[in-house]
Write an enzyme that holds these catalytic residues in place. Structure first.
Site, short mmCIF file in Angstrom:
data_model
loop_
_atom_site.label_atom_id
_atom_site.label_comp_id
_atom_site.label_asym_id
_atom_site.label_seq_id
_atom_site.Cartn_x
_atom_site.Cartn_y
_atom_site.Cartn_z
CG ASP A 53 -1.87 1.16 1.27
OD1 ASP A 53 -1.69 2.11 0.49
OD2 ASP A 53 -2.82 1.10 2.08
CG ASN A 77 -0.54 5.19 -12.69
OD1 ASN A 77 -1.23 5.92 -13.41
ND2 ASN A 77 -0.91 3.94 -12.38
CE1 TYR A 143 -8.49 11.35 -8.32
CE2 TYR A 143 -9.80 12.70 -9.82
CZ TYR A 143 -8.79 11.78 -9.60
OH TYR A 143 -8.07 11.29 -10.67
N GLY A 144 -10.17 16.31 -6.53
CA GLY A 144 -9.53 17.41 -7.25
C GLY A 144 -8.55 18.15 -6.34
CB ALA A 145 -8.75 19.21 -2.82
CB ALA A 146 -6.08 14.61 -3.39
CE LYS A 147 -5.04 12.01 -9.17
NZ LYS A 147 -3.93 11.04 -9.15
N1 NAP Z 1 -9.07 7.10 -15.89
C1 NAP Z 1 -9.22 8.40 -15.89
O1 NAP Z 1 -10.15 8.94 -16.51
C2 NAP Z 1 -8.25 9.28 -15.12
C3 NAP Z 1 -8.30 10.66 -15.33
C4 NAP Z 1 -7.41 11.48 -14.66
C5 NAP Z 1 -6.48 10.94 -13.81
N2 NAP Z 1 -6.44 9.59 -13.58
C6 NAP Z 1 -5.43 9.08 -12.65
O2 NAP Z 1 -4.65 8.10 -13.31
C7 NAP Z 1 -4.07 7.22 -12.36
C8 NAP Z 1 -4.30 5.77 -12.82
O3 NAP Z 1 -5.68 5.51 -12.81
P1 NAP Z 1 -6.43 4.56 -13.84
O4 NAP Z 1 -7.41 5.37 -14.57
O5 NAP Z 1 -5.47 3.73 -14.59
O6 NAP Z 1 -7.30 3.68 -12.83
P2 NAP Z 1 -7.04 2.22 -12.19
O7 NAP Z 1 -7.12 1.20 -13.26
O8 NAP Z 1 -7.99 2.15 -11.04
O9 NAP Z 1 -5.54 2.28 -11.65
C9 NAP Z 1 -5.18 2.73 -10.37
C10 NAP Z 1 -4.11 1.77 -9.84
O10 NAP Z 1 -3.59 2.29 -8.62
C11 NAP Z 1 -3.47 1.24 -7.67
N3 NAP Z 1 -3.58 1.86 -6.35
C12 NAP Z 1 -4.58 2.64 -5.89
N4 NAP Z 1 -4.36 3.00 -4.62
C13 NAP Z 1 -3.16 2.44 -4.26
C14 NAP Z 1 -2.39 2.43 -3.08
N5 NAP Z 1 -2.79 3.06 -1.96
N6 NAP Z 1 -1.21 1.74 -3.06
C15 NAP Z 1 -0.80 1.09 -4.18
N7 NAP Z 1 -1.50 1.06 -5.32
C16 NAP Z 1 -2.66 1.73 -5.37
C17 NAP Z 1 -4.60 0.27 -8.01
O11 NAP Z 1 -4.29 -1.07 -7.65
P3 NAP Z 1 -4.75 -1.71 -6.23
O12 NAP Z 1 -6.19 -1.36 -6.07
O13 NAP Z 1 -4.47 -3.16 -6.39
O14 NAP Z 1 -3.86 -1.07 -5.20
C18 NAP Z 1 -4.68 0.39 -9.53
O15 NAP Z 1 -3.84 -0.57 -10.17
C19 NAP Z 1 -4.71 7.56 -11.01
O16 NAP Z 1 -3.82 8.36 -10.26
C20 NAP Z 1 -5.94 8.38 -11.41
O17 NAP Z 1 -6.33 9.28 -10.40
C21 NAP Z 1 -7.30 8.74 -14.23
#
Ligand code: NAP
Length: 239
Positions: A53, A77, A143-147
């Site tokens: 984690d 990521n 979420y937006g605040a964290a980013k």
């Molecule tokens: N998809 C979109 O539209 C979008 C838009 C803007 C930004 N983003 C950002 O892009 C990034 C990737 O997201 P995604 O869209 O590819 O979604 P995703 O498929 O849900 O990928 C997120 C990954 O992060 C891992 N994760 C989450 N919390 C974690 C933690 N505390 N420790 C370790 N691993 C963790 C998850 O795996 P586990 O659950 O197994 O830990 C998962 O593999 C994120 O930061 C997201 O906020 C996505």
């Protein structure tokens, strides 16, 4: 050969990142919390993995023994919106818990993994944080605040790494499909509305994001640092 660590690398954007760096000839380690998901993805890609984690300081410390001794490229990521429902009325304890969960998932995960790995970053290292269009818009709450906080910290990190020729940047995606980000929570109308905001009339793909990160991680991008790079089809203009 460069060592590349990608947090949240088993799914969605992280998986595309892992494939991108693998294809470029780098040695890749992906991380995440769900070991079975990681193991399956790592097997398919032919990369290493470490389950932990990223938002838990003790877990990050424990995982150090399973991460490369030198990390040339780190992509923070891991993340996602942990507070999508946001009921209008809830007690302060629930509000604090919900905000902290999003700050943990999206800000602290990157801060902790980077802080742990800084002693392992060689001269010229590259750190890329994955932010979001949500940091620049309204309506996405904690979420937006964290980013947005992640953007601010990325600028500090650029100053910290700059002395040794390292860079730190943030890639902010707009809507990206084919990830676990929305779960079952995005219907056709939600997609249509977001795509209508773009200038190129389409949703983003994980590969769109991986290509931008790949450039920022390249030797040619050594003078690009402290920046937010928007990958969103023009849905938000970062000019
Ligand atoms: N998809 C979109 O539209 C979008 C838009 C803007 C930004 N983003 C950002 O892009 C990034 C990737 O997201 P995604 O869209 O590819 O979604 P995703 O498929 O849900 O990928 C997120 C990954 O992060 C891992 N994760 C989450 N919390 C974690 C933690 N505390 N420790 C370790 N691993 C963790 C998850 O795996 P586990 O659950 O197994 O830990 C998962 O593999 C994120 O930061 C997201 O906020 C996505």
């Amino acid at each position: 050969m460069r060592n590349v660590v990608i947090t949240g690398g088993a799914t969605g954007i992280g998986y595309a990142l892992a494939r991108h760096f693998m294809n470029a000839g780098d040695r890749v380690t992906i991380t995440g919390r769900r070991e079975h998901v990681l193991k399956e993805a790592a097997g398919r890609l032919g990369v290493a993995y470490a389950a932990f984690d990223a938002a838990d300081p003790d877990a990050v410390t424990e995982a150090l023994g399973r991460l490369p001794a030198t990390v040339h490229v780190l992509v923070n990521n891991a993340g996602g919106n942990t507070d999508r429902a946001r009921p209008a009325a809830r007690g302060l304890r629930a509000v604090a818990e919900a905000w902290r969960a999003n700050l943990d998932a999206n800000l602290m995960s990157a801060v902790l993994v980077t802080s742990a790995l800084i002693p392992r970053l060689p001269a010229g290292a590259r750190v890329v944080n994955i932010g979001s269009i949500a940091a620049r818009g309204t309506g996405s709450g904690s979420y937006g605040a964290a980013k947005a906080a992640l953007e601010s910290w990325t600028a500090d990190l650029a100053a910290e790494l700059g002395g040794s020729g390292g860079t730190a940047n943030l890639v902010a995606p707009g809507l990206v499909l084919d990830t676990e980000f929305f779960g079952d929570g995005l219907d056709e109308e939600g997609i249509r509305r977001r795509v209508a905001n773009t200038r190129n009339g389409r949703a983003g793909t994980p590969r769109d994001v991986a290509a931008a990160v790949g450039f920022l991680a390249s030797p040619e991008a050594g003078h690009v640092t402290g920046q937010v790079v928007h990958v969103n089809g023009g849905a938000y203009l970062g000019r």
